[in-house]
Design a protein around this motif. Structure first.
Motif, PDB file in Angstrom:
ATOM      1  N   THR A  58     -54.465  44.629 -74.248  1.00 13.02           N
ATOM      2  CA  THR A  58     -54.269  43.182 -74.117  1.00 13.02           C
ATOM      3  C   THR A  58     -55.327  42.539 -73.230  1.00 13.02           C
ATOM      4  OG1 THR A  58     -52.659  43.558 -72.356  1.00 13.02           O
ATOM      5  CG2 THR A  58     -51.798  43.258 -74.595  1.00 13.02           C
TER       6      THR A  58
ATOM      7  N   ARG B  15     -49.969  43.017 -84.933  1.00 13.33           N
ATOM      8  CA  ARG B  15     -49.650  44.065 -83.957  1.00 13.33           C
ATOM      9  C   ARG B  15     -49.537  43.491 -82.549  1.00 13.33           C
ATOM     10  NH1 ARG B  15     -53.663  48.873 -84.594  1.00 13.33           N
ATOM     11  NH2 ARG B  15     -52.461  49.631 -82.818  1.00 13.33           N
ATOM     12  N   LEU B  16     -50.451  42.590 -82.191  1.00  9.74           N
ATOM     13  CA  LEU B  16     -50.360  41.973 -80.861  1.00  9.74           C
ATOM     14  C   LEU B  16     -49.085  41.146 -80.732  1.00  9.74           C
ATOM     15  CD1 LEU B  16     -53.974  40.754 -80.057  1.00  9.74           C
ATOM     16  CD2 LEU B  16     -52.624  42.428 -78.784  1.00  9.74           C
TER      17      LEU B  16
ATOM     18  N   GLN C 105     -46.309  43.223 -79.933  1.00  4.90           N
ATOM     19  CA  GLN C 105     -46.331  43.736 -78.568  1.00  4.90           C
ATOM     20  C   GLN C 105     -45.991  42.687 -77.526  1.00  4.90           C
ATOM     21  OE1 GLN C 105     -50.148  46.495 -79.434  1.00  4.90           O
ATOM     22  NE2 GLN C 105     -49.962  45.847 -77.345  1.00  4.90           N
ATOM     23  N   VAL C 106     -46.619  41.500 -77.643  1.00  2.11           N
ATOM     24  CA  VAL C 106     -46.535  40.528 -76.543  1.00  2.11           C
ATOM     25  C   VAL C 106     -45.986  39.170 -76.950  1.00  2.11           C
ATOM     26  CG1 VAL C 106     -48.402  41.643 -75.276  1.00  2.11           C
ATOM     27  CG2 VAL C 106     -48.943  39.772 -76.824  1.00  2.11           C
TER      28      VAL C 106
ATOM     29  N   LEU D 247     -44.931  52.391 -85.298  1.00  3.79           N
ATOM     30  CA  LEU D 247     -45.277  51.907 -83.970  1.00  3.79           C
ATOM     31  C   LEU D 247     -44.148  52.310 -83.046  1.00  3.79           C
ATOM     32  CD1 LEU D 247     -46.421  49.661 -86.132  1.00  3.79           C
ATOM     33  CD2 LEU D 247     -47.082  48.538 -84.036  1.00  3.79           C
TER      34      LEU D 247
ATOM     35  N   TYR E 177     -39.832  53.169 -78.959  1.00  4.12           N
ATOM     36  CA  TYR E 177     -39.135  52.161 -78.172  1.00  4.12           C
ATOM     37  C   TYR E 177     -37.826  52.748 -77.668  1.00  4.12           C
ATOM     38  CZ  TYR E 177     -42.432  49.182 -80.616  1.00  4.12           C
ATOM     39  OH  TYR E 177     -43.585  48.629 -81.113  1.00  4.12           O
TER      40      TYR E 177
ATOM     41  N   ALA F 249     -50.531  51.358 -78.906  1.00  4.49           N
ATOM     42  CA  ALA F 249     -50.495  49.945 -78.536  1.00  4.49           C
ATOM     43  C   ALA F 249     -51.925  49.429 -78.415  1.00  4.49           C
ATOM     44  CB  ALA F 249     -49.755  49.761 -77.212  1.00  4.49           C
TER      45      ALA F 249
ATOM     46  N   THR G  76     -39.974  43.771 -82.589  1.00  7.39           N
ATOM     47  CA  THR G  76     -41.280  44.196 -83.093  1.00  7.39           C
ATOM     48  C   THR G  76     -41.298  44.147 -84.618  1.00  7.39           C
ATOM     49  OG1 THR G  76     -41.651  45.603 -81.178  1.00  7.39           O
ATOM     50  CG2 THR G  76     -42.934  46.109 -83.148  1.00  7.39           C
TER      51      THR G  76
END
Length: 115
Positions: free
Chosen positions: A66, A86-87, A90-91, A22, A25, A63, A34
């Protein structure tokens, strides 16, 4: 002369599954967060999750959306990694739970309307 900004990926290796990454970054701190989120959600003893220098040769997962409607469409696909994990990567965990719940509500409504 401008130096290129180093990039990092979170590499996920699991027994019997292809290694995926992923990212990329721009900071090791965000890549590390992450990796931590994925480690917390993928409680498989055979999982190896690490931050490494970005490698274009590894397959990278994009990604996740959302927006609940767009994410609901994605729930039909095989993501390769747990969607919530995974979400969360990300958030954050709380936001991931809300977005995923909303996406499942959208998905359920679509299935009801299709029947």
């Amino acid at each position: 002369m401008t130096r290129p900004t180093p990039r990092y990926s979170v590499v996920v290796a699991r027994t019997g599954l292809p290694t995926v990454a992923l990212g990329s970054y721009q900071s090791t701190e965000f890549a590390g967060l992450t990796a931590w989120n994925l480690t917390a959600h993928l409680a498989e003893p055979s999982s190896y999750i690490t931050v490494e220098p970005h490698d274009e040769d590894l397959p990278h997962l994009p990604a996740l959306p959302t927006d609940p409607q767009l994410l609901a469409d994605h729930l039909d696909e095989k993501a390769g990694l747990d969607v919530h994990a995974r979400l969360a990567a990300q958030v954050g965990t709380k936001a991931a739970g809300r977005v995923l719940a909303d996406a499942y509500m959208v998905r359920a409504a679509a299935l009801r309307n299709a029947a």
